[in-house]
Write an enzyme that holds these catalytic residues in place. Structure first.
Site, PDB file in Angstrom:
ATOM      1  N   THR A   7      -9.306  -0.369 -10.277  1.00 58.39           N
ATOM      2  CA  THR A   7      -7.969  -0.895 -10.341  1.00 58.39           C
ATOM      3  C   THR A   7      -7.997  -2.199 -11.104  1.00 58.39           C
ATOM      4  O   THR A   7      -8.790  -2.369 -12.002  1.00 58.39           O
ATOM      5  CB  THR A   7      -7.429  -1.038  -8.905  1.00 58.39           C
ATOM      6  OG1 THR A   7      -6.177  -1.634  -8.970  1.00 58.39           O
ATOM      7  CG2 THR A   7      -8.312  -1.892  -8.052  1.00 58.39           C
ATOM      8  N   SER A  40      -8.051   1.038   2.765  1.00 57.39           N
ATOM      9  CA  SER A  40      -8.372   0.464   1.458  1.00 57.39           C
ATOM     10  C   SER A  40      -9.583  -0.447   1.579  1.00 57.39           C
ATOM     11  O   SER A  40      -9.993  -0.830   2.679  1.00 57.39           O
ATOM     12  CB  SER A  40      -7.165  -0.340   0.965  1.00 57.39           C
ATOM     13  OG  SER A  40      -7.474  -1.031  -0.217  1.00 57.39           O
ATOM     14  N   ARG A  67       0.844  -1.189   0.000  1.00 58.64           N
ATOM     15  CA  ARG A  67       0.000   0.000   0.000  1.00 58.64           C
ATOM     16  C   ARG A  67       0.888   1.250   0.000  1.00 58.64           C
ATOM     17  O   ARG A  67       1.903   1.319   0.716  1.00 58.64           O
ATOM     18  CB  ARG A  67      -0.851  -0.023   1.261  1.00 58.64           C
ATOM     19  CG  ARG A  67      -1.873   1.089   1.367  1.00 58.64           C
ATOM     20  CD  ARG A  67      -2.956   0.951   0.348  1.00 58.64           C
ATOM     21  NE  ARG A  67      -4.129   1.765   0.659  1.00 58.64           N
ATOM     22  CZ  ARG A  67      -5.117   1.963  -0.210  1.00 58.64           C
ATOM     23  NH1 ARG A  67      -5.078   1.437  -1.425  1.00 58.64           N
ATOM     24  NH2 ARG A  67      -6.157   2.689   0.128  1.00 58.64           N
ATOM     25  N   ASP A 115      -7.871   8.190  -0.584  1.00 60.69           N
ATOM     26  CA  ASP A 115      -8.600   7.180   0.204  1.00 60.69           C
ATOM     27  C   ASP A 115      -8.600   7.535   1.696  1.00 60.69           C
ATOM     28  O   ASP A 115      -9.330   6.935   2.473  1.00 60.69           O
ATOM     29  CB  ASP A 115      -7.991   5.787   0.014  1.00 60.69           C
ATOM     30  CG  ASP A 115      -8.528   5.090  -1.231  1.00 60.69           C
ATOM     31  OD1 ASP A 115      -9.448   5.625  -1.866  1.00 60.69           O
ATOM     32  OD2 ASP A 115      -8.024   4.001  -1.572  1.00 60.69           O
TER      33      ASP A 115
HETATM   34  N1  GLU Z   1      -8.214   2.837  -3.908  1.00 63.06           N
HETATM   35  C1  GLU Z   1      -9.049   1.690  -3.834  1.00 63.06           C
HETATM   36  C2  GLU Z   1      -8.884   1.005  -2.504  1.00 63.06           C
HETATM   37  O1  GLU Z   1      -7.781   0.777  -2.088  1.00 63.06           O
HETATM   38  C3  GLU Z   1      -8.688   0.707  -4.892  1.00 63.06           C
HETATM   39  C4  GLU Z   1      -9.047   1.144  -6.233  1.00 63.06           C
HETATM   40  C5  GLU Z   1     -10.178   0.345  -6.749  1.00 63.06           C
HETATM   41  O2  GLU Z   1     -10.063  -0.729  -7.192  1.00 63.06           O
HETATM   42  O3  GLU Z   1     -11.227   0.761  -6.686  1.00 63.06           O
HETATM   43  O4  GLU Z   1      -9.842   0.653  -1.887  1.00 63.06           O
END
Ligand code: GLU
Length: 610
Positions: free
Chosen positions: A431, A492, A131, A473
């Protein structure tokens, strides 16, 4: 089953999981290489109207190895590593570098993520937590304007303050040294070819074209020159050439990751971030390392679900959802019944309220991990979860600290989601998830991200890679468990998962989708374990998402009658359907011991069995 018989060559969609084969049987299982299956135009058109069906899900079956990712060229590069004798970790690293080239909007060396690895020889599960971290110059107020109000999401997303110190490359390096059998240089090499003009042709696919069109407004000059040269966004079918990225990969190939973390690439990255108003310094970059951890585990029915722990909320929140619904016996109602939907939506609401109130980077915040799973606490939460035709749609958080010894050193009873200042649009960063397995029984489940498509929109000039916006985030408003602090990791939702049965790996699964990742992964696990669906059926099934916000996000295929009935009960469904997640998964077939791989047709994923 398959709408189009040329589509999915595997019989997987018909088979239901049964008892687990022991690892030895699985290792001796016969090879039935099926290769990748393409998705026909007819199938694509069909699923636009009714959502994907099991027959739209590309599947493959093999005992020798499996790779599933969102892009056929990346999948094939991983499969080639396996054919050449590399293991699942080697293949996953090669897939990651290839994805950086062919899907540069979704992951890469400018980002981070979580890689869950099953080491068959040790019979142990690890997670390589890569991360992104806030630089040492980050402050809790950095996302507030002069009036103390959160800066609008799109604005903070595109600022240097959004960029966390990246972990993906470090993860590749550490994972190879710890679990791999190949040198990083040989695994990055195919990606050099893909990025270079002289290499294999890479064309812009529909998801990339859409991502370019939707994010061109945040590109810096370097990103624009690659993805929208002369101001014209690349379109589907255009060739994608990334010579600067090829050079960066060549440098890493020839000089190692020090060129990035302690050398000119990291210096250029810090300069780019500072030019965009952030604080990242080369010393922040040089300090970065991954942590090797053990994932959370939750017992559900006859499986153990093991998912990334904090700073991802995935492990605790998926576990909580499954524990909340376990005694309610959803299978007696049926998967598409109003009762099942009502229970799921209420369980999600409760779990997300606790997530928002209590979760953050575990190195900074004392989350009540024990109380959240205490049977009495779960019972108290279940009081608000019932198929009684009355919506309990937006519950507040409970107090799991009453069910666990000790006092928290930080607690926020307000529910941070309401204070995050982000709004719904930001809940669904995007992602990529990919998964690999090899003939020795090693498996990898890796969710990798730069947060939003194209991250911050900042490309490091002359180096050709995009920088994440992962620090958005964090909550924009300070005070809660997920406030910005120097060197902290933002909370996350990514949930790279490996499910175990009888002590052996049974299924890998994961998905993109920001906060919706949690419900996507939970639903796929429920579909397989509770509702006895095949992997293809489980991935195809329509998904719903709900957190503490009253609005429910839903996919085509959620029965109209269910929506009508639940609306009458007081639930609020969004006016239009959306698409939720993009899951790749591998299941160990309980009968033959073979791997059954599947890729989500929602973004035309591909799977190859050896
Ligand atoms: N930033 C998102 C998280 O860590 C991940 C990105 C995504 O897949 O949506 O929860």
């Amino acid at each position: 089953m398959s709408e189009n018989p040329t589509q999915s060559s595997s019989s997987e969609s018909d088979s239901s999981p049964g008892p687990q084969t022991d690892r030895r049987t699985f290792l001796k299982g016969s090879a039935a290489a099926l290769g990748a299956s393409a998705v026909s135009t007819e199938a694509v058109r069909g699923r636009e109207e009714r959502g994907p069906a099991a027959g739209d899900v590309p599947t493959a079956r093999s005992s020798k190895g499996m790779v599933s990712s969102v892009h056929p060229q990346a999948t094939e590069i991983g499969a080639e590593v396996l054919r050449d004798g590399g293991n699942a970790v080697d293949a996953a690293v090669a897939v990651q570098f290839a994805l950086n080239v062919v899907q540069p909007h979704a992951s890469g060396i400018g980002g981070g993520g979580f890689m869950v690895v099953y080491d068959a020889e040790e019979d142990e599960l690890y997670s390589v937590d890569n991360r992104e971290r806030a630089p040492f110059g980050a402050t809790p107020e950095m996302f507030l304007d002069d009036d103390g109000e959160p800066i609008p999401f799109q604005q903070r997303r595109a600022s240097g303050n959004a960029v966390g110190v990246p972990g993906t490359l470090r993860a590749a390096d550490v994972a190879l040294k710890r679990f791999g059998s190949r040198e990083l240089s040989s695994l990055i090499d195919p990606a050099v070819g893909l990025a270079a003009k002289s290499g294999p042709k890479v064309t812009v696919d529909a998801p990339l074209a859409e991502a370019i069109a939707g994010n061109a407004q945040v590109f810096n000059d370097a990103a624009q020159s690659v993805f929208a040269p002369g101001g014209s966004p690349l379109e589907e079918g255009d060739r994608l050439v990334q010579p600067d990225l090829a050079d960066t990969f060549r440098t890493i190939r020839d000089e190692g990751i020090g060129a990035f973390y302690k050398g000119p690439i990291g210096e250029a990255m810090a300069e780019t971030v500072q030019d965009a108003g952030g604080s990242m310094r080369p010393s922040d970059v040089g300090r970065y390392n991954v942590t090797i951890d053990h994932p959370e585990h939750a017992e559900f029915r006859d499986v153990t679900v093991r998912t990334q722990s904090l700073p991802s909320s995935g492990g605790l929140t998926i576990g909580q959802i499954l524990k909340l619904v376990e005694p309610l016996d959803l299978c007696r109602y049926g998967r598409q019944s109003p009762e099942t939907y009502e229970i799921l939506l209420e369980a999600y609401g409760h779990a997300y309220a606790d997530r928002g109130a209590y979760m953050g980077d575990k190195a900074f915040v004392d989350a009540p991990w024990q109380g959240l799973f205490d049977e009495d606490y779960l019972d108290s939460r279940r009081e608000g979860i019932a198929a009684d035709g009355t919506a309990n749609a937006s519950p507040g958080p409970g107090n799991p600290w009453d069910y666990q010894p000790g006092e928290p050193y930080q607690i926020d009873a307000l529910g941070r989601d309401e204070l995050a200042g982000g709004g719904r649009a930001r809940d669904r960063g995007q992602t990529t998830h990919f998964t690999t397995a090899d003939s020795e029984g090693n498996m990898v489940s890796w969710t990798s991200t730069i947060e939003q498509f194209f991250g911050s929109g900042l490309m490091v000039p002359d180096h050709g890679f995009m920088l994440n916006n992962e620090l958005t985030d964090f909550d924009a408003v300070p005070g809660g468990p997920n406030e910005v602090q120097p060197w902290k990791r933002p909370l996350s939702s990514t949930s790279p998962t490996i499910v175990f049965k009888d002590g052996d790996p049974y299924m890998t699964v994961g998905s993109p989708g920001g906060k919706t990742i949690i419900t996507t992964v939970a639903q796929i696990i429920l579909n397989v374990v509770e509702f006895d669906m095949s992997l293809a059926q489980a991935i195809a099934a329509p998904r719903v998402y709900k957190d503490t916000d009253p609005e429910i996000i839903w996919e085509r295929g959620v029965p109209r009658g269910v929506r009508r009935q639940l609306t009458e009960a007081g639930f609020e469904f969004a006016d239009e359907p959306s698409q939720l997640g993009n899951a790749q998964a591998i299941l160990v077939d309980p009968e033959s011991g073979e791997y059954v791989g599947a890729a989500d047709p929602r973004r035309d994923g591909s799977v190859v069995g050896l």
